[in-house]
Design a protein around this motif. Structure first.
Motif, PDB file in Angstrom:
ATOM      1  N   TYR A 170      28.354  89.630   3.785  1.00 24.22           N
ATOM      2  CA  TYR A 170      28.023  88.222   4.015  1.00 24.22           C
ATOM      3  C   TYR A 170      29.202  87.336   3.664  1.00 24.22           C
ATOM      4  N   SER A 174      30.560  85.722   8.980  1.00 23.68           N
ATOM      5  CA  SER A 174      29.541  86.709   9.366  1.00 23.68           C
ATOM      6  C   SER A 174      28.193  86.273   8.800  1.00 23.68           C
ATOM      7  N   ARG A 175      27.485  85.449   9.580  1.00 21.47           N
ATOM      8  CA  ARG A 175      26.274  84.797   9.079  1.00 21.47           C
ATOM      9  C   ARG A 175      24.996  85.384   9.662  1.00 21.47           C
ATOM     10  N   GLY A 176      25.109  86.561  10.277  1.00 18.46           N
ATOM     11  CA  GLY A 176      23.956  87.153  10.967  1.00 18.46           C
ATOM     12  C   GLY A 176      22.705  87.269  10.107  1.00 18.46           C
ATOM     13  N   GLU A 178      21.427  85.349   8.083  1.00 24.00           N
ATOM     14  CA  GLU A 178      20.676  84.100   7.872  1.00 24.00           C
ATOM     15  C   GLU A 178      19.519  83.958   8.839  1.00 24.00           C
ATOM     16  N   HIS A 179      19.643  84.640   9.997  1.00 22.57           N
ATOM     17  CA  HIS A 179      18.619  84.450  11.017  1.00 22.57           C
ATOM     18  C   HIS A 179      17.279  85.080  10.614  1.00 22.57           C
ATOM     19  N   SER A 233      29.337  81.207  -0.186  1.00 20.50           N
ATOM     20  CA  SER A 233      28.549  82.440  -0.098  1.00 20.50           C
ATOM     21  C   SER A 233      27.401  82.462  -1.106  1.00 20.50           C
ATOM     22  N   ASP A 271      28.825  74.414   8.793  1.00 21.15           N
ATOM     23  CA  ASP A 271      27.880  74.910   9.806  1.00 21.15           C
ATOM     24  C   ASP A 271      28.420  74.642  11.208  1.00 21.15           C
ATOM     25  N   GLN A 276      25.693  79.368  12.360  1.00 21.05           N
ATOM     26  CA  GLN A 276      24.834  80.520  12.112  1.00 21.05           C
ATOM     27  C   GLN A 276      24.288  80.956  13.480  1.00 21.05           C
ATOM     28  N   SER A 278      21.797  81.846  16.382  1.00 20.70           N
ATOM     29  CA  SER A 278      20.416  81.383  16.537  1.00 20.70           C
ATOM     30  C   SER A 278      19.536  82.504  17.082  1.00 20.70           C
TER      31      SER A 278
END
Ligand code: NDP
Length: 286
Positions: A170, A174-176, A178-179, A233, A271, A276, A278
């Motif tokens: 994280y 690389s915000r995957g 968060e979904h 982070s 952001d 992030q 969607s």
């Protein structure tokens, strides 16, 4: 901006710092050894008193170095190690754990993680981990590199709900998680341990640290871009990060980043620069 607590409370009462110390690639070069040990000891002194290692790292050399670093201060440290997936059940798990304990010079781990999911059925790993808890060799266990379906499967297994953390990649680039994964874990009170929070070293990181928005926010705080990455982070209540730093200078900078609070406006700007996703993306891994 919401002030973040500097600790994370586990359901069993254990307190984790928001920033710990990674150790991948430590213990590899004799010339760096003394400085790496000094860096870890300074980190603990500065409140980053969680050390993350694995039997995989240097095939035990990282654990040996950590063992040296925690000599005399073992009880001040929350010690985390990981087992290879192919060792994660039965006698193999006990053997791996005992070998880690020996290299670390301790009689127990505070947390033992399944490094990533392999082919051994999760039931067998949970059973083995629970047995290690019962025998006092580990205080608790968790997983690493588990995506949401893996977590769901884990929690359907008897004892699976004892999983204390999920350690996953994280960082701002690389915000995957968060979904779906991050909210799911928060809902189940399972903290995220963010690995590679500084995006390791290399071109991906450059894209972050050389970004205009990151640089502007850094200047505003009198901080470095990497400190902004680190503060970002751990901006959520249930996330701790484990940056790896091989020098005292880097450890000091990282510890200071833990005190840095980003404003909601700055978080919006970040952001905007690094949105992030969607949609659901597969979990990023190294
Ligand atoms: P990080 O994102 O923590 O980056 C580490 C790199 O950043 C090193 O090159 C380090 O250099 C440098 N660095 C650290 N602090 C500073 C600073 N203040 N200024 C400039 N450079 C700095 O990458 P890692 O992949 O190491 O991730 C952290 C930890 O997470 C690992 O060490 C490991 O413990 C864990 N991990 C777990 C994985 C898993 O599958 N569960 C996978 C990957 C990592 P230097 O050493 O010279 O200080």
């Amino acid at each position: 901006s919401k002030p973040v607590s500097d600790k994370i409370l586990l359901p069993d009462g254990a307190m984790l710092p928001r920033l710990g110390l990674g150790t991948w690639f430590m213990g590899e070069h004799a010339a760096n050894r003394a400085e790496e040990i000094a860096a870890l000891r300074l980190g603990v002194e500065l409140g980053m008193n969680l050390i993350d290692t694995a039997e995989m790292y240097g095939e035990g050399r990282s654990e040996e170095l950590v063992g040296e670093a925690v000599k005399g201060i073992r009880d001040d440290v929350f010690l985390v190690s990981k087992v290879y997936p192919h060792n994660a059940a039965g006698a193999g798990l006990i053997r791996s754990c005992e070998a880690s304990l020996k290299r670390l010079g301790t009689d127990h781990l505070d947390l033992y993680l399944l490094h990533w999911r392999g082919t051994i059925p999760l039931e067998e790993t949970v059973e083995g981990m629970e047995a290690l808890v019962a025998s006092g060799k580990i205080a608790r266990w968790g997983v690493s590199n588990f995506d949401t379906p893996d977590m769901q499967e884990l929690l359907r297994i008897p004892g699976g709900n004892h999983c204390a953390v999920n350690q996953v990649l994280y960082h701002l680039g690389s915000r995957g998680i968060e979904h779906e994964l991050l909210p799911w874990l928060s809902g189940h009170k399972i903290p995220v341990m963010a690995y590679s929070p500084l995006a390791q070293a290399g071109t991906l990181r450059k894209g972050l640290t050389e970004n205009e928005t990151v640089q502007r926010i850094a200047r505003g705080h009198g901080a470095t871009p990497l400190q902004i990455l680190l503060a970002w982070s751990i901006r959520e209540a249930d996330v701790l990060a484990i940056p790896k730093a091989g020098t005292r200078q880097h450890v000091e900078e990282n510890a200071a980043a833990g005190k840095l609070v980003l404003t909601s406006d700055e978080l919006w700007q970040l952001d905007d620069a690094f949105p992030q996703p969607s949609w659901k993306v597969p979990l990023d891994m190294i």
